[in-house]
Design a protein around this motif. Structure first.
Motif, PDB file in Angstrom:
ATOM      1  N   CYS A 179       0.652  -0.911   0.224  1.00 27.75           N
ATOM      2  CA  CYS A 179      -0.248   0.028  -0.159  1.00 27.75           C
ATOM      3  C   CYS A 179       0.904   1.363   0.294  1.00 27.75           C
ATOM      4  O   CYS A 179       0.821   1.831  -0.606  1.00 27.75           O
ATOM      5  N   TYR A 180       1.885   0.846   0.745  1.00 27.31           N
ATOM      6  CA  TYR A 180       2.600   2.430   1.227  1.00 27.31           C
ATOM      7  C   TYR A 180       3.025   2.747  -0.539  1.00 27.31           C
ATOM      8  O   TYR A 180       3.600   3.833  -0.946  1.00 27.31           O
ATOM      9  N   LEU A 181       3.450   1.807  -1.414  1.00 30.55           N
ATOM     10  CA  LEU A 181       4.336   1.849  -2.494  1.00 30.55           C
ATOM     11  C   LEU A 181       3.457   2.342  -3.267  1.00 30.55           C
ATOM     12  O   LEU A 181       3.189   2.835  -4.599  1.00 30.55           O
ATOM     13  N   ALA A 182       1.800   1.573  -3.368  1.00 26.66           N
ATOM     14  CA  ALA A 182       1.380   1.955  -5.074  1.00 26.66           C
ATOM     15  C   ALA A 182       0.902   3.267  -4.529  1.00 26.66           C
ATOM     16  O   ALA A 182       0.497   3.824  -5.763  1.00 26.66           O
ATOM     17  N   GLN A 190       9.855  -2.477  -7.203  1.00 25.35           N
ATOM     18  CA  GLN A 190       9.744  -2.616  -6.093  1.00 25.35           C
ATOM     19  C   GLN A 190       8.049  -3.407  -5.953  1.00 25.35           C
ATOM     20  O   GLN A 190       8.153  -3.602  -4.694  1.00 25.35           O
ATOM     21  N   LEU A 191       7.099  -2.564  -6.506  1.00 27.94           N
ATOM     22  CA  LEU A 191       5.801  -2.891  -5.996  1.00 27.94           C
ATOM     23  C   LEU A 191       5.431  -4.086  -6.509  1.00 27.94           C
ATOM     24  O   LEU A 191       4.793  -4.692  -5.870  1.00 27.94           O
ATOM     25  N   LEU A 192       6.066  -4.494  -8.058  1.00 22.77           N
ATOM     26  CA  LEU A 192       6.250  -5.696  -8.611  1.00 22.77           C
ATOM     27  C   LEU A 192       6.810  -7.140  -7.067  1.00 22.77           C
ATOM     28  O   LEU A 192       6.171  -8.086  -7.040  1.00 22.77           O
ATOM     29  N   ALA A 193       8.045  -6.746  -6.862  1.00 24.15           N
ATOM     30  CA  ALA A 193       8.865  -7.589  -5.323  1.00 24.15           C
ATOM     31  C   ALA A 193       7.554  -8.027  -4.621  1.00 24.15           C
ATOM     32  O   ALA A 193       7.454  -9.034  -4.247  1.00 24.15           O
ATOM     33  N   HIS A 194       6.878  -6.847  -4.252  1.00 25.47           N
ATOM     34  CA  HIS A 194       6.151  -6.754  -3.026  1.00 25.47           C
ATOM     35  C   HIS A 194       4.810  -7.375  -3.220  1.00 25.47           C
ATOM     36  O   HIS A 194       4.081  -8.444  -2.432  1.00 25.47           O
ATOM     37  N   ALA A 195       4.066  -7.834  -4.322  1.00 23.21           N
ATOM     38  CA  ALA A 195       3.201  -8.231  -5.150  1.00 23.21           C
ATOM     39  C   ALA A 195       3.833  -9.728  -5.002  1.00 23.21           C
ATOM     40  O   ALA A 195       2.671 -10.301  -4.451  1.00 23.21           O
ATOM     41  N   ASN A 226      -2.158   1.530 -12.279  1.00 20.24           N
ATOM     42  CA  ASN A 226      -0.757   0.660 -12.201  1.00 20.24           C
ATOM     43  C   ASN A 226      -1.066  -0.077 -11.481  1.00 20.24           C
ATOM     44  O   ASN A 226      -0.256  -1.513 -11.604  1.00 20.24           O
ATOM     45  N   ALA A 227      -1.441  -0.386 -10.341  1.00 16.27           N
ATOM     46  CA  ALA A 227      -0.747  -0.857  -9.399  1.00 16.27           C
ATOM     47  C   ALA A 227      -1.816  -2.066  -9.757  1.00 16.27           C
ATOM     48  O   ALA A 227      -1.672  -3.571  -9.720  1.00 16.27           O
ATOM     49  N   LEU A 228      -3.571  -2.458 -10.467  1.00 16.95           N
ATOM     50  CA  LEU A 228      -3.981  -3.725 -10.191  1.00 16.95           C
ATOM     51  C   LEU A 228      -2.848  -4.548 -12.216  1.00 16.95           C
ATOM     52  O   LEU A 228      -2.999  -4.967 -11.127  1.00 16.95           O
ATOM     53  N   LYS A 229      -2.141  -3.007 -12.589  1.00 14.66           N
ATOM     54  CA  LYS A 229      -1.480  -4.275 -13.789  1.00 14.66           C
ATOM     55  C   LYS A 229      -0.388  -4.665 -13.025  1.00 14.66           C
ATOM     56  O   LYS A 229       0.157  -6.028 -13.339  1.00 14.66           O
ATOM     57  N   VAL A 230       0.483  -4.153 -11.958  1.00 18.94           N
ATOM     58  CA  VAL A 230       1.120  -5.140 -11.317  1.00 18.94           C
ATOM     59  C   VAL A 230       0.950  -6.128 -10.561  1.00 18.94           C
ATOM     60  O   VAL A 230       1.656  -7.034 -10.480  1.00 18.94           O
ATOM     61  N   ILE A 231      -0.772  -6.072 -10.315  1.00 19.69           N
ATOM     62  CA  ILE A 231      -0.592  -7.662  -9.342  1.00 19.69           C
ATOM     63  C   ILE A 231      -0.766  -8.230 -10.554  1.00 19.69           C
ATOM     64  O   ILE A 231      -0.903  -9.797 -10.316  1.00 19.69           O
ATOM     65  N   GLN A 232      -1.200  -8.454 -11.704  1.00 22.23           N
ATOM     66  CA  GLN A 232      -1.821  -8.890 -12.149  1.00 22.23           C
ATOM     67  C   GLN A 232       0.015 -10.275 -13.080  1.00 22.23           C
ATOM     68  O   GLN A 232      -0.127 -10.653 -13.315  1.00 22.23           O
ATOM     69  N   GLU A 233       0.300  -8.866 -12.805  1.00 19.53           N
ATOM     70  CA  GLU A 233       1.890  -9.194 -13.530  1.00 19.53           C
ATOM     71  C   GLU A 233       2.324 -10.634 -12.435  1.00 19.53           C
ATOM     72  O   GLU A 233       3.041 -11.449 -13.452  1.00 19.53           O
ATOM     73  N   ALA A 234       2.441  -9.984 -11.056  1.00 19.15           N
ATOM     74  CA  ALA A 234       2.694 -10.827 -10.267  1.00 19.15           C
ATOM     75  C   ALA A 234       1.967 -12.379 -10.403  1.00 19.15           C
ATOM     76  O   ALA A 234       2.906 -13.070 -10.485  1.00 19.15           O
TER      77      ALA A 234
END
Length: 237
Positions: A179-182, A190-195, A226-234
């Protein structure tokens, strides 16, 4: 009062100057979104604190923290979210939240300082930090601290000093970090790593997606998308 009623009441100062936007904003945030997202109240509120810290929303934090405390979050949980934010946002951006939090807790007759939650010391913080990194991210984190000064600091300080504290679980800590990162944006690696770490500890794709949707009213659509896209990638890796 219910959560919805208290959250709307916290923003009632807008009724005289901006009645139309008050109605639209509060209906969307506290009726439509909050009513539709079916995750526990605690997860919603922990995540929103992380988002408010990440986007530096001190005024909104001051309005909403009493609501969160009235509906289940403990003083220790709130303070742990603040403490961990020091590593992801920096002390300069977190200090204003300490002042607000302490004022609100003291007004609620909380005795400060709160009971300590540390489990490491100067002799164990590096090794315990590495154990935590391996648990959250995998065996490739072995000897990560030996790859440079900032790597050593990250292992000992971020993971050894903070992630090892009691008061929040691994799932909680990875959630608030996401949440901090998003919320701050521009840190997608970093958001991807933590996802991925969230998924590893049990905060799956569906849950993380709901966390993002819950907080759309606080940070808007661009960073949420952007955060939703990163979650899908993770989830796909």
């Amino acid at each position: 009062m219910t959560y919805e009623e208290e959250a709307i009441q916290a923003h009632r100062f807008l009724t005289e100057t901006d009645p139309e936007v008050f109605a639209t904003m509060t209906n969307f945030a506290f009726k439509e979104v909050d009513g539709e997202i079916d995750i526990p109240r605690r997860s919603k509120d922990l995540s929103t604190i992380g988002y408010l810290l990440g986007c530096q929303a001190t005024d909104e934090y001051r309005l909403m923290l009493p609501v969160f405390l009235a509906h289940g979050l403990t003083a220790i949980e709130v303070k742990e979210v603040l403490y961990q934010a020091l590593d992801y946002l920096g002390m300069a951006r977190v200090m204003p939240f300490f002042k607000i939090t302490n004022e609100i807790l003291q007004n609620r007759s909380e005795s400060l300082p709160l009971p300590g939650q540390a489990t490491t010391n100067e002799q164990t913080r590096l090794s315990k930090g590495e154990e935590t990194q391996i648990r959250l991210f995998g065996p490739q984190m072995k000897d990560f601290s030996k790859k440079g000064t900032i790597n050593r600091w990250l292992t000992a300080n971020c993971f050894g000093d903070y992630y090892t504290r009691t008061g929040l679980s691994d799932q909680d800590r990875e959630l608030i970090t996401f949440c901090y990162l998003a919320a701050q944006g521009g840190v997608e690696p970093q958001l991807l790593a933590h996802a991925k770490a969230n998924i590893r500890v049990g905060n799956d794709e569906a849950f993380l997606t709901k966390i993002v949707l819950q907080n759309v009213p606080y940070i808007g659509y661009p960073r949420s998308l952007n955060a939703l896209k990163v979650i899908q990638e993770a989830a796909n890796n």
